[in-house]
Write a protein that holds these residues in place. Structure first.
Motif, short mmCIF file in Angstrom:
data_model
loop_
_atom_site.label_atom_id
_atom_site.label_comp_id
_atom_site.label_asym_id
_atom_site.label_seq_id
_atom_site.Cartn_x
_atom_site.Cartn_y
_atom_site.Cartn_z
N HIS A 1 -8.65 18.87 0.66
CA HIS A 1 -8.85 19.94 -0.33
C HIS A 1 -9.30 19.37 -1.68
O HIS A 1 -9.98 20.04 -2.45
N PHE A 2 -8.90 18.12 -1.97
CA PHE A 2 -9.29 17.47 -3.22
C PHE A 2 -10.67 16.81 -3.11
O PHE A 2 -11.17 16.24 -4.08
N GLY A 3 -11.26 16.84 -1.91
CA GLY A 3 -12.53 16.17 -1.67
C GLY A 3 -12.38 14.76 -1.15
O GLY A 3 -13.36 14.01 -1.09
N ILE A 4 -11.17 14.40 -0.76
CA ILE A 4 -10.86 13.03 -0.32
C ILE A 4 -11.16 12.88 1.16
O ILE A 4 -10.83 13.75 1.97
N SER A 5 -11.79 11.77 1.52
CA SER A 5 -12.11 11.49 2.91
C SER A 5 -11.63 10.10 3.30
O SER A 5 -11.99 9.11 2.64
N PHE A 6 -10.79 10.03 4.32
CA PHE A 6 -10.39 8.72 4.86
C PHE A 6 -10.16 8.84 6.36
O PHE A 6 -9.98 9.93 6.90
N GLU A 7 -10.19 7.70 7.02
CA GLU A 7 -9.91 7.64 8.46
C GLU A 7 -8.84 6.60 8.70
O GLU A 7 -8.93 5.47 8.21
N LEU A 8 -7.81 6.97 9.44
CA LEU A 8 -6.68 6.10 9.70
C LEU A 8 -6.56 5.85 11.20
O LEU A 8 -6.39 6.77 11.99
N LYS A 9 -6.63 4.58 11.59
CA LYS A 9 -6.50 4.20 13.00
C LYS A 9 -5.27 3.31 13.18
O LYS A 9 -5.05 2.39 12.39
N VAL A 10 -4.49 3.61 14.21
CA VAL A 10 -3.31 2.80 14.53
C VAL A 10 -3.68 1.85 15.65
O VAL A 10 -4.07 2.27 16.74
N LEU A 11 -3.54 0.56 15.39
CA LEU A 11 -3.84 -0.44 16.41
C LEU A 11 -2.59 -0.82 17.20
O LEU A 11 -2.65 -1.02 18.41
N GLN A 12 -1.47 -0.93 16.49
CA GLN A 12 -0.18 -1.19 17.11
C GLN A 12 0.90 -0.48 16.32
O GLN A 12 0.79 -0.33 15.10
N TYR A 13 1.95 -0.07 17.02
CA TYR A 13 3.08 0.59 16.36
C TYR A 13 4.16 -0.43 16.04
O TYR A 13 4.37 -1.38 16.79
N GLY A 14 4.83 -0.22 14.93
CA GLY A 14 5.88 -1.14 14.51
C GLY A 14 7.11 -0.38 14.02
O GLY A 14 7.00 0.59 13.28
N HIS B 1 -2.02 13.50 10.27
CA HIS B 1 -2.16 14.91 10.64
C HIS B 1 -1.64 15.90 9.60
O HIS B 1 -1.85 17.11 9.76
N VAL B 2 -0.98 15.43 8.56
CA VAL B 2 -0.52 16.32 7.49
C VAL B 2 -1.11 15.90 6.14
O VAL B 2 -1.71 16.71 5.43
N VAL B 3 -0.97 14.62 5.80
CA VAL B 3 -1.51 14.16 4.51
C VAL B 3 -3.04 14.28 4.48
O VAL B 3 -3.60 14.83 3.52
N GLU B 4 -3.70 13.80 5.52
CA GLU B 4 -5.17 13.78 5.52
C GLU B 4 -5.80 15.16 5.35
O GLU B 4 -6.67 15.35 4.48
N PRO B 5 -5.39 16.18 6.12
CA PRO B 5 -6.02 17.50 5.90
C PRO B 5 -5.71 18.11 4.54
O PRO B 5 -6.53 18.85 4.00
N ASN B 6 -4.56 17.78 3.97
CA ASN B 6 -4.25 18.31 2.63
C ASN B 6 -5.07 17.60 1.55
O ASN B 6 -5.50 18.24 0.58
N LEU B 7 -5.30 16.30 1.69
CA LEU B 7 -6.10 15.60 0.70
C LEU B 7 -7.58 16.00 0.78
O LEU B 7 -8.32 15.86 -0.19
#
Length: 364
Positions: A150-163, A142-148
């Motif tokens: 701006h550079f044209g970077i696109s990624f999707e991060l899914k959490v399956l389990q927390y550790g 929620h912070v790194v992804e929207p800032n990146l």
């Protein structure tokens, strides 16, 4: 540019300033992207237990697999690593740290590299999603992804389990879209505050009241300072299927009218007080909003590598420049030849700028 014909190593001092894993991560990432052999010495020289830790060994070995690199020194407590990349292979890569080693720091080392691949890649990592001395997984979402972006970077991060520390057992999947080159960014106009959102969680044997305490304290502080602005912090207890062990923390994110996103977080330790954690995170976020910085103190070092590689001049307005960031600048300048400048505006906030090298993918 391909430097593989020149077999001379660029030497990076891993004990420079911050003397932690930052120099290792950035040097290896840039080595892979630029195909420049690198020798890193004095690794984590300023730490109580010098040399590579579990997390760093996994990062080195992951990049070795991605680039078919020739590597020496990729073992626990090694203080010298020599790394010579050969190619770049986009694929699905799986890493099981078998510890609570930070998943987000493993992503940090591989994400910049896989951006320049020939097809989408996936990083499936098992370890710690929310652990000390590393960005929490929600901060990356929620912070790194929207800032990146701006550079044209696109990624999707899914959490399956927390550790959590000490057992880990968290698992997340990062899907990365390749690009031809990075855009430069000008993040200097804060605009006006629009909203604050947050995630307050606990798990295991910890009562949900801890999440509620974090939520209520943080919301109270935000509403006190900015009563007209929306503040929506979700409080929840993770199910046993999502998290097996005890853990608690809070991640906050503030968005502005000009597209800035700044964040703050706090993580529970042995003696968990939800009110203290909520206060710590909200007070830190409030300091960023009041000073109208566009990049928070935890993100500034992570953007240096992208600024160095981008096409054109990038400039970011941020809080006091950290040792992590100065270390990242040193590595980027040594590896790419760029020059970073740090000045201060009339309000005393730091302006970090550089003319990027305009690196482009060899596949596009």
């Amino acid at each position: 540019m391909d430097y593989t014909k020149n077999a001379e190593f660029i030497e990076i001092d891993g004990g420079y300033l911050e003397g932690g894993g930052q120099a290792v991560r950035n040097a290896l990432s840039l080595s892979c992207i630029l195909k420049r052999p690198v020798r890193i010495i004095n690794i984590r020289a300023n730490r109580p237990n010098p040399g590579l830790s579990h997390q760093h060994v996994h990062g080195v070995n992951l990049l070795r697999n991605i680039t078919k690199a020739r590597v020496t020194g990729n073992h626990m407590h090694s203080t010298v690593v020599e790394f010579t990349p050969q190619t770049l292979i986009s694929d699905t890569y799986k890493v099981d740290t078998r510890t609570a080693a930070s998943i987000t720091l493993i992503y940090q080392v591989a994400l910049p590299v896989l951006l320049f691949g020939n097809k989408p890649s996936r990083l499936d990592v098992i370890g710690g999603t929310n652990v000390s001395f590393a960005p929490q997984i929600e901060y990356m979402q929620h912070v790194v992804e929207p800032n990146l972006k701006h550079f044209g970077i696109s990624f999707e991060l899914k959490v399956l389990q927390y550790g959590f520390y000490p057992r880990g057992n968290g698992r997340s999947v990062l899907d990365i879209e390749p690009l031809s080159s990075l855009k430069s960014v000008q993040l200097t106009d804060f605009g006006r505050l629009k909203s604050v959102v947050g995630w307050s969680y606990c798990s295991g044997r910890l009562p949900k009241s801890i999440s509620l305490d974090m939520q209520q304290t943080a919301q109270r502080e935000m509403h006190r300072l900015w009563p007209e602005n929306e503040c929506n912090i979700q409080a929840f207890k993770l199910s046993p299927e999502k998290a097996r062990d005890n853990g608690a923390g809070i991640v906050l994110s503030a968005s502005t009218s000009s597209g800035c996103v700044v964040g703050a977080a706090a993580l529970g330790d042995k003696n968990i007080d939800g009110h203290v954690l909520g206060s710590d995170a909200s007070c830190e976020l409030a300091s960023y909003i009041k000073s109208e910085v566009c990049i928070d103190g935890h993100l500034q070092d992570q953007l240096i590598i992208y600024m160095a590689l981008a096409s054109g001049r990038s400039i970011i307005k941020t809080s006091a420049v950290t040792k992590h960031t100065r270390t990242a600048m040193y590595v980027a300048e040594t590896m790419t030849g760029v020059k970073f400048e740090t000045t201060y505006d009339e309000s005393g906030q730091a302006l970090i700028s550089c003319d990027g090298i305009g690196h482009s993918s060899s596949f596009m």
